[in-house]
Write an enzyme that holds these catalytic residues in place. Structure first.
Site, mmCIF file in Angstrom:
data_model
loop_
_atom_site.group_PDB
_atom_site.id
_atom_site.type_symbol
_atom_site.label_atom_id
_atom_site.label_comp_id
_atom_site.label_asym_id
_atom_site.label_seq_id
_atom_site.Cartn_x
_atom_site.Cartn_y
_atom_site.Cartn_z
ATOM 1 N N ALA A 68 0.851 -1.187 0.000
ATOM 2 C CA ALA A 68 0.000 0.000 0.000
ATOM 3 C C ALA A 68 0.890 1.242 0.000
ATOM 4 O O ALA A 68 2.019 1.208 0.503
ATOM 5 C CB ALA A 68 -0.882 -0.014 1.240
ATOM 6 N N GLY A 113 0.657 -5.378 0.951
ATOM 7 C CA GLY A 113 -0.504 -5.487 0.064
ATOM 8 C C GLY A 113 -0.147 -6.077 -1.295
ATOM 9 O O GLY A 113 -1.009 -6.647 -1.972
ATOM 10 N N GLU A 116 -0.224 -9.710 -0.692
ATOM 11 C CA GLU A 116 -1.646 -10.071 -0.558
ATOM 12 C C GLU A 116 -2.321 -10.080 -1.933
ATOM 13 O O GLU A 116 -3.213 -10.892 -2.194
ATOM 14 C CB GLU A 116 -2.339 -9.082 0.391
ATOM 15 C CG GLU A 116 -1.871 -9.283 1.835
ATOM 16 C CD GLU A 116 -2.375 -8.222 2.792
ATOM 17 O OE1 GLU A 116 -2.282 -7.018 2.444
ATOM 18 O OE2 GLU A 116 -2.857 -8.571 3.878
ATOM 19 N N GLU A 136 4.570 -5.456 7.490
ATOM 20 C CA GLU A 136 3.793 -4.453 8.226
ATOM 21 C C GLU A 136 4.272 -4.292 9.659
ATOM 22 O O GLU A 136 4.185 -3.205 10.236
ATOM 23 C CB GLU A 136 2.297 -4.813 8.206
ATOM 24 C CG GLU A 136 1.594 -4.508 6.901
ATOM 25 C CD GLU A 136 1.751 -5.571 5.819
ATOM 26 O OE1 GLU A 136 2.591 -6.482 5.994
ATOM 27 O OE2 GLU A 136 1.049 -5.489 4.807
#
Ligand code: COA
Length: 262
Positions: A68, A113, A116, A136
């Site tokens: 992200a 992300g 993911e 993260e």
């Protein structure tokens, strides 16, 4: 329905295979809100398009996607941060709910992300230069896009906890050993390998391929009995499809089947 109007994705189509390339190379394809919305829109269109039977998702430059966009959410309050997270959730869901199989061709960093995103895809092909991680924890956060539960289910609790608690990046070889990658290739072979897999799938009966995506995704978290009952109900509904009749007839007549997706 055009798929060529995006700022952050290049879409190319070759026969029944669409290839989506993320175009934010200077920021390692970090996903901002606009890119997430574009990916959601693009996968919803692929879902609808009868002429697309499989898709490949890859990144430009040295990253698949480095997660992200940390700069974008750095000033957010909790409400704005969760609105941003929800855009990500819509994007992962658009891939998972897309009837067509999606192959992640991971060319470089797939972090947070970005990992993911690869895990939302159906198959993962990785370049030897790929790096996978859920870092993260280094920001004081935890993954919010499904990565914790998907990593747990894919690699088991011990490897998942190590990956999550240290934030360490895994090489393509390590990811292969953990069985989160289908194939590792030399960097220049990545897209041809993904295209070959996509082609092998695209030439099969579309309704059967779509059923398989759904049955594996939904069966993973159901009881064995429920999942197998679901498998059988799909088999029954496919039996009278034109493609199944064609596939069976072609075998008996010793010729190649011609599938139409009906
Ligand atoms: N969000 C926003 N920008 C990012 C980003 C992210 N997730 N990842 C990389 N970038 C940007 C960098 O800020 C840099 O921008 P700049 O040139 O304007 O300064 C550019 O992309 C290149 O990255 P850089 O860090 O210089 O490359 P590197 O090769 O030295 O390091 C990484 C690569 C992937 C190790 C490093 O960029 C990184 O750790 N990124 C964050 C990964 C992460 O934590 N993702 C999870 C987010 S929840």
């Amino acid at each position: 329905m055009s798929m060529n109007h995006y700022d952050y994705i290049k879409v190319e189509q070759d026969g029944g295979v669409a290839t989506l390339t993320l175009l934010r190379e200077a920021k390692l394809n970090a996903m901002n809100s606009a890119m997430m919305a574009e990916l959601t829109d693009c996968f919803r269109r692929i879902h609808e398009r009868a002429d697309v039977r499989a898709a490949i998702l890859t990144g430009s430059g040295k990253a698949f996607m480095a997660g992200a966009d940390i700069e974008e959410y750095s000033g957010f309050d909790l409400g704005a941060f969760f609105a941003f997270q929800n855009k990500g959730r819509d994007m992962y869901r658009a891939i998972e709910e897309c009837a067509k199989p999606v192959i992640a061709a991971v060319n470089g960093y797939a972090l947070g992300g970005g990992f993911e995103l690869a895990l939302a895809c159906d198959l993962i092909v990785a370049s030897e230069k790929a790096k996978f991680g859920l870092p993260e924890v280094k920001l004081g956060l935890v993954p919010g896009g499904g990565g914790i539960q998907k990593a747990l289910r894919a690699v088991g609790p011990y490897a998942a906890k190590e990956m999550l608690m240290t934030g360490r990046f895994l090489s393509a070889g390590e990811a292969m050993e953990l069985r989160i990658v289908n194939e590792v290739t030399e960097p220049e072979r990545l897209l041809p390998a993904a295209a070959s897999l996509a082609q092998q799938i695209a030439e099969k009966a579309p309704l059967a391929v779509q059923a398989l995506k759904k049955l594996v995704n939904e069966g993973r978290d159901a009881s064995l009995e429920t999942a197998q009952a679901y498998d059988r109900s799909y088999l029954a509904s496919l039996f009278y499809s034109r493609d199944a009749q064609e596939g069976i007839a072609a075998f008996v007549e010793k010729r190649d089947p011609v599938f139409t997706g009906k």
